[in-house]
Scaffold this active site. Structure first.
Site, short mmCIF file in Angstrom:
data_model
loop_
_atom_site.label_atom_id
_atom_site.label_comp_id
_atom_site.label_asym_id
_atom_site.label_seq_id
_atom_site.Cartn_x
_atom_site.Cartn_y
_atom_site.Cartn_z
N ASP A 190 0.81 -1.21 0.00
CA ASP A 190 0.00 0.00 0.00
C ASP A 190 0.85 1.27 0.00
OD1 ASP A 190 -2.76 -1.06 0.12
OD2 ASP A 190 -2.05 -1.98 1.98
N TYR A 219 7.18 -9.76 6.95
CA TYR A 219 7.13 -8.30 7.06
C TYR A 219 7.86 -7.87 8.32
CZ TYR A 219 3.49 -7.91 3.45
OH TYR A 219 2.80 -7.94 2.26
#
Length: 286
Positions: A53, A111
């Site tokens: 994003d 992540y």
């Protein structure tokens, strides 16, 4: 004649991009990369391992692309370099196994999320770190790292993370293999989340809600209930700037990249957010 498949390992700083996927209204990573590929003689679209994003960074994003006949991955590495913007780069381009697909072959991802739990971030790290003191719901809170680590660890396992991702993402069981907190030095900490797949904003909601619970602004009962049954909670979506897609994993027989490349990515800038601070307790592990 057939076009040649290639697997690209790319990195980028997401600060000035509207996200990965091509969209109207501003520059995206996909547009920047495909524009550079066209200038290098590859006029075909890419297929990424997934999307990130707006404002999210990537140490390792993987993309599949077809090359023109007689055009090799080695040629691409050389020809694309002059056309890449300074916040986007190529680590490795390689011809993969015939069955390889950047997205559908992926076995999991890791992540990392950087949080300043003490002191103040250095100027080099500030654009890539969450500062809880700037979040209204956390302002004035004392966040003990051991408490944050304990709450992050509760999320491990196969479960419905419906309360921790956008409802536009498919609702299904996902496995979070590990969720740990590491001290990087000078009050900077790194949450590492490794799993078989993540819904949109899942890492940011998990980290933000763990911080909210550690601060006492969300009860542990509600946090546990959200993990165990998907019950909606007023969680916190941590800001994008602290999030880094660290690694995309593939089964050994399909992985286009060597263990040595994964340990020391060629061409990866040794600056924030990709490097670790000198002397951190995580240097050896990385």
């Amino acid at each position: 004649m057939k076009r040649t498949p290639s697997a690209l390992w790319i990195w980028y700083r997401g600060t000035d991009y509207l996200g990965f996927q091509r969209q109207p209204g501003g520059l995206t990573v996909q547009e920047a990369l495909e524009g550079s590929l066209r200038k290098a003689g590859v006029p075909y679209p890419i297929m990424p391992a997934g999307r990130t994003d707006r404002g999210v960074h990537a140490r390792m994003q993987v993309a599949s692309v077809r090359l023109p006949p007689f055009y090799t991955s080695e040629m691409l590495t050389e020809r694309i370099a002059p056309h890449l913007p300074p916040d986007l780069g190529l680590c490795v381009a390689r011809r993969p196994d015939p069955g390889f697909h950047a997205q559908w072959s992926a076995a999991g991802k890791e992540y990392r999320y950087r949080i300043q739990l003490g002191g103040t971030p250095t100027e080099a790290w500030r654009p890539f770190v969450m500062e809880p003191s700037t979040e209204p719901r956390l302002e004035g809170s004392v966040l003990r790292p051991e408490r944050v680590a304990e709450l992050l660890a509760l999320a491990v396992g196969q479960r419905d993370f419906y309360a921790f991702h956008e409802h536009s993402s498919l609702r299904k069981p996902r496995t979070l293999e590990s969720s740990t907190l590491h001290e990087l030095g000078n009050g900077l900490f790194e949450a590492r989340l490794r799993g078989d797949g993540f819904g949109r904003y899942q890492v940011r909601y998990l980290v933000g809600s763990a911080l909210l619970t550690a601060a006492g602004a969300l009860s542990e009962e509600h946090y546990r209930s959200a993990l165990d049954s998907g019950t909606t909670i007023p969680g916190l979506k941590a800001p994008a700037k602290g999030l880094l897609l660290w690694e995309v994993r593939y089964a050994p027989e399909l992985d286009p990249f060597t263990p040595e490349e994964r340990a020391r990515p060629p061409g990866l800038p040794q600056v924030p957010p990709f490097c670790l601070p000198v002397g951190s307790d995580s240097e050896a592990a990385a």
